[in-house]
Structures are given as structure tokens and as C-alpha cells.
Design an enzyme around this catalytic site. Structure first.
Site, PDB file in Angstrom:
ATOM      1  N   GLU A  81       0.798  -1.220   0.000  1.00 30.58           N
ATOM      2  CA  GLU A  81       0.000   0.000   0.000  1.00 30.58           C
ATOM      3  C   GLU A  81       0.837   1.280   0.000  1.00 30.58           C
ATOM      4  O   GLU A  81       0.819   2.056   0.961  1.00 30.58           O
ATOM      5  CB  GLU A  81      -0.959   0.005   1.182  1.00 30.58           C
ATOM      6  CG  GLU A  81      -1.917  -1.163   1.196  1.00 30.58           C
ATOM      7  CD  GLU A  81      -2.946  -1.114   2.314  1.00 30.58           C
ATOM      8  OE1 GLU A  81      -3.927  -1.862   2.240  1.00 30.58           O
ATOM      9  OE2 GLU A  81      -2.767  -0.306   3.271  1.00 30.58           O
ATOM     10  N   GLU A  92      -5.336  -8.559   0.992  1.00 30.49           N
ATOM     11  CA  GLU A  92      -6.040  -8.177   2.223  1.00 30.49           C
ATOM     12  C   GLU A  92      -7.509  -7.946   1.917  1.00 30.49           C
ATOM     13  O   GLU A  92      -7.843  -7.316   0.919  1.00 30.49           O
ATOM     14  CB  GLU A  92      -5.471  -6.892   2.849  1.00 30.49           C
ATOM     15  CG  GLU A  92      -4.104  -7.025   3.464  1.00 30.49           C
ATOM     16  CD  GLU A  92      -3.624  -5.714   4.099  1.00 30.49           C
ATOM     17  OE1 GLU A  92      -4.477  -4.888   4.506  1.00 30.49           O
ATOM     18  OE2 GLU A  92      -2.398  -5.519   4.177  1.00 30.49           O
TER      19      GLU A  92
END
Length: 444
Positions: free
Chosen positions: A170, A352
Site C-alpha cells: 500500500e 487483504e
């Protein structure tokens, strides 16, 4: 016990589809006395930055309890475990490998291998060594090269123990939350910082990809990007344009350079002081071909036009999770199919997906029916995207256990396993039992 229901022809039930669980080093490890300080240690020590005033110094004490935790992971029957490496634990300030720190992870990798569990290793999950931040952190181009040196040393040390490497987790969060709006470490605020930090993060990714291809050619080497699909509040032209701008600013700013070798077109509308410093050859490095793309998904965002800031995010409508994120699984399908239409995607892994809920431990049980419902709806949405042609090859639940949830401290629980932070006792929640059953039934 609540169970997940999937159609018999679902790819999620096939033996070659990877089902796993995920964690991150700073969120679970503790053992801070055995590593260098990171930007998150400094951030935690800054008053008012963490909601409950907590730190990651102990977290889930995985540093000491890793053997029990590997047994716990094995109990789920997962195909794979996604973990991250703490850069400050494995590299000394002089740039040399800290073999004691590296051995901690090698022991885990060996234990996973002995149980037939594939290791998906993330090299950077936000915990930049503080001494590098002192020299400018991700605003300093040299940090990208320091990252490549770290990737070189640790991938050589691990040898053939890693099934898949992700360079970064991320980068949006590291760049925007860390260097633009300041809600994450190192807490810098300013539009003059965000895109510069993002470019150096992406450069670090590309440099590390080339190192991994050389040192670990048999592993899957890629990156993990998070996406929060952007929707307009109304059908007006202005709101539609606002949501499209936000989509480029938050999502495709990271995907497009990696997957297509260029920044989104909004770069041409930005003032020079907001633009990154792009040198010749940078985008060729950043767009080094991937073996896989990791996609993290939790929620969507809704935008309206704003005369001053181009776009404005509105408050999420119900239903929401305990962290305040809307539950809207259709966005999961929309995201994956739109990415597949826009880019020539490599194989995709959902690295995720999960939900923070207001869990209560009662009679040694956590009846988190709300989380079970969240997962069920998102399995269905993922299944639909796969049926529409998206090449998804695996799914990792976030997260294995409750942990230090960054700026929220220990107030928000995402785990399939409940952690009592006073005793460090782990208790599998109903969602965890349902996930375990899904995996076991598929394998039987």
C-alpha cells in the site's frame, strides 16, 4: 457454527486457489529491543497521534510467541501465510545485514515450509528505519536505493524459502497518509510532499523488482496496492468528474505507473510544486513487469464536486464497520473488473480483505456474526469478478489476529483470532472457525 456457503463451481473451492491469512511485522511482533527504531516508534511516542496512546513495543508479542502462532496458522489449514519483514530488524544502520534479526524470519520460513505453508513475504509494510527518515525518508530519492540494497541482502539470505515477494504494501498509505495528510507516520502534512514520496516509493519498488528477479527468479515477485473505488454522490457531470479525479489521485496514481509506465493524466493539471521529481528512466524502472499484483480491498468512497479542492468525500452511508468504513461488496466486483478492463493485469491475489468489528469475548467465544456476513458477501463478490474473467489466484483474510491497528492503536479488531493483550491468549472467533471449515472442507 456459522458456515460460509459458496457454489460448488466456485474457484475459491478449487485446490489450486490459494487461501491464506495475513499479518504485518510492526502490528504483531513487539520485540522492539531487538531492532532499530522505526518511524512508527517515533510516531507512537508523539502525543495525540495514536487514538489510545498505545505503542507497538509489545503488540501481540509474536517475536516471542511465533512458534505458537505458526501452529495456530497451521491449525487453519491455510495454503499460505502473508507476513512482512521489519526493515529495522534485519538491516543495521551501516547497511549491513543483521543476521540475528534475519534469522528470526528464516526460522519462521523454515517452520512454515515444514508444514507445507507457502510464504508470501512483504518487504515493506510501512516501518521505515527512523535513521533514514532523519535523512528525508521517502522524500529523499536515496531511500529508494537503500530499499533495493535491503531487498538484495534479505532475498539472498532467505534463498528459496519464499513463494512470493511483494516489494511494498500500500504505497498510497505510506505516501498520502504519511507525507500528505499526516495521519500516519512520519506525520508530515502538505500537498508538496505526497506525490514526491509516492514517486520514490514506486522507484524503490521497481529497483527492488529487478533485484528480486535476479536473486529469487523462482518466486512470484510483485507489489501490493490498496484500492478504494470512487463513486459519485449523484449523476451530475460535476460529481462524476470529481469522483474520476479522486480515482486517479488515490488509486491509479500507484497502479498506472506500475502497470502502464505512466502517471494518470491529472498530473498535467497539477501545479509544479505538487508534482514528483521524475528523472529519465524512472518510469521504465517502475513498470518492470510483475509476476503478480496484490490487491487490498475494504470499502468504497463517495465523492461530490468541491469548488476549492476539486473533490470532497462524503460520510459513508450505513452499514459501516467498527472503524467507520461502509460495507459495500459490489465495489469489490466493480474494482476487479474495471482494473481488468483498464490494464493488462498479471495474475491477481487478494492480499487483504476483512473488517473491524466490535468484538466481545464471552465464555471464551467471540460470536462475530457481522464479520462472517462481511466475508460471505465479499467471497460472493470475488466469485462474481472471477466469473467475469478476472484472473484471481488467491485470497488472504486480514487479519490472522487482532493487532496494533496503526493510528487506532488497539481499539479496532480485524482478526479471525481474538487477542487478549494482557495475557496474549489467542481465541479463534466464529469467523475464524468458519474460515477454517471452508478451507478444511475444500481440502477433504
Amino acid at each position: 457454527m456459522t458456515q460460509f456457503q459458496l457454489p460448488e463451481n466456485s474457484k475459491l473451492l478449487s485446490s489450486d486457489f490459494i487461501l491464506g491469512v495475513a499479518t504485518a511485522a510492526f502490528q504483531i511482533e513487539g520485540g522492539a529491543e531487538h531492532r532499530l527504531p522505526s518511524i512508527w516508534d517515533t510516531f507512537c511516542d508523539t502525543k495525540g497521534k495514536i487514538a489510545d496512546g498505545s505503542t507497538g513495543l509489545t503488540a501481540c508479542d509474536h517475536f516471542n510467541l511465533w512458534r505458537e502462532d505458526v501452529e495456530l496458522i497451521s491449525e487453519f489449514g491455510v495454503d499460505a501465510y502473508r507476513l512482512s519483514i521489519s526493515w529495522p530488524r534485519v538491516i543495521k544502520e551501516n547497511g549491513e545485514l543483521n543476521e540475528q534479526g534475519a534469522q528470526f524470519y528464516l526460522n519462521i520460513l523454515n517452520a512454515l515450509q515444514a508444514k507445507g505453508i507457502k510464504a508470501f513475504v512483504t518487504l515493506y509494510h510501512w516501518d521505515l528505519p527512523q535513521h533514514l527518515e532523519n535523512k528525508g525518508g521517502w522524500l529523499n530519492r536515496d531511500t529508494a536505493y537503500k530499499f533495493a540494497e535491503y531487498a538484495d541482502k534479505i532475498s539472498q539470505f532467505f534463498g528459496d524459502k519464499v513463494h512470493a515477494y511483494a516489494t511494498l504494501n500500500e504505497p498510497f498509505c505510506s505516501a498520502f497518509l504519511g507525507y500528505e495528510d499526516g495521519t500516519h507516520a512520519p506525520g508530515k502534512v502538505g500537498k508538496e510532499y505526497g506525490k514526491k514520496a509516492a514517486h520514490h516509493l514506486l522507484l524503490a519498488h521497481g529497483l527492488a523488482m529487478r533485484v528480486l528477479q535476479k536473486n529469487s527468479p523462482k518466486s512470484l515477485n510483485g507489489i501490493v496496492l490498496n484500492f478504494t473505488p470512487c463513486y459519485p454522490e449523484s449523476t451530475s457531470k460535476e460529481d462524476l468528474q470529481a469522483s474520476q479525479y479522486a480515482d486517479q489521485y488515490f488509486n491509479h496514481w500507484y497502479a498506472e505507473p506500475v502497470l502502464a509506465g505512466k502517471y494518470p493524466e491529472i498530473i498535467d493539471t497539477m501545479p509544479d510544486w505538487q508534482k514528483p521529481d521524475i528523472l529519465d528512466g524512472d518510469l521504465d524502472i517502475i513498470s518492470t513487469p510483475l509476476d503478480f499484483l496484490g490487491v487490498n480491498f475494504y470499502t468504497r468512497a463517495i465523492y461530490r464536486a468541491n469548488a476549492c479542492d476539486i473533490f470532497e468525500q462524503i460520510s459513508p452511508p450505513a452499514p459501516i464497520t467498527d472503524i467507520g468504513w461502509e460495507i459495500f461488496p459490489q465495489a469489490f466486483t466493480d474494482l476487479l473488473t474495471s482494473l481488468n478492463a483498464k490494464y493488462a493485469l498479471p495474475p491477481v491475489y487478494i492480499t487483504e480483505n476483512g473488517a473491524a468489528m466490535d468484538d466481545k469475548l464471552e465464555n471464551n467465544q467471540v460470536n462475530d456474526a457481522d464479520r462472517v456476513a462481511y466475508y460471505q458477501a465479499h467471497f460472493n463478490a470475488l466469485d462474481e469478478a472471477i466469473k467475469q474473467g478476472v484472473d484471481v489466484r488467491g485470497y488472504f483474510a486480514w487479519s490472522l489476529m487482532d493487532n496494533f491497528e496503526w493510528a487506532e492503536g488497539y481499539l479496532k479488531r480485524f482478526g479471525l483470532v481474538y487477542v487478549d493483550y494482557k495475557t496474549q491468549k489467542r481465541t479463534i472467533k466464529q469467523s475464524g472457525l468458519a474460515y477454517k471449515k471452508l478451507i478444511r472442507d475444500r481440502q477433504s
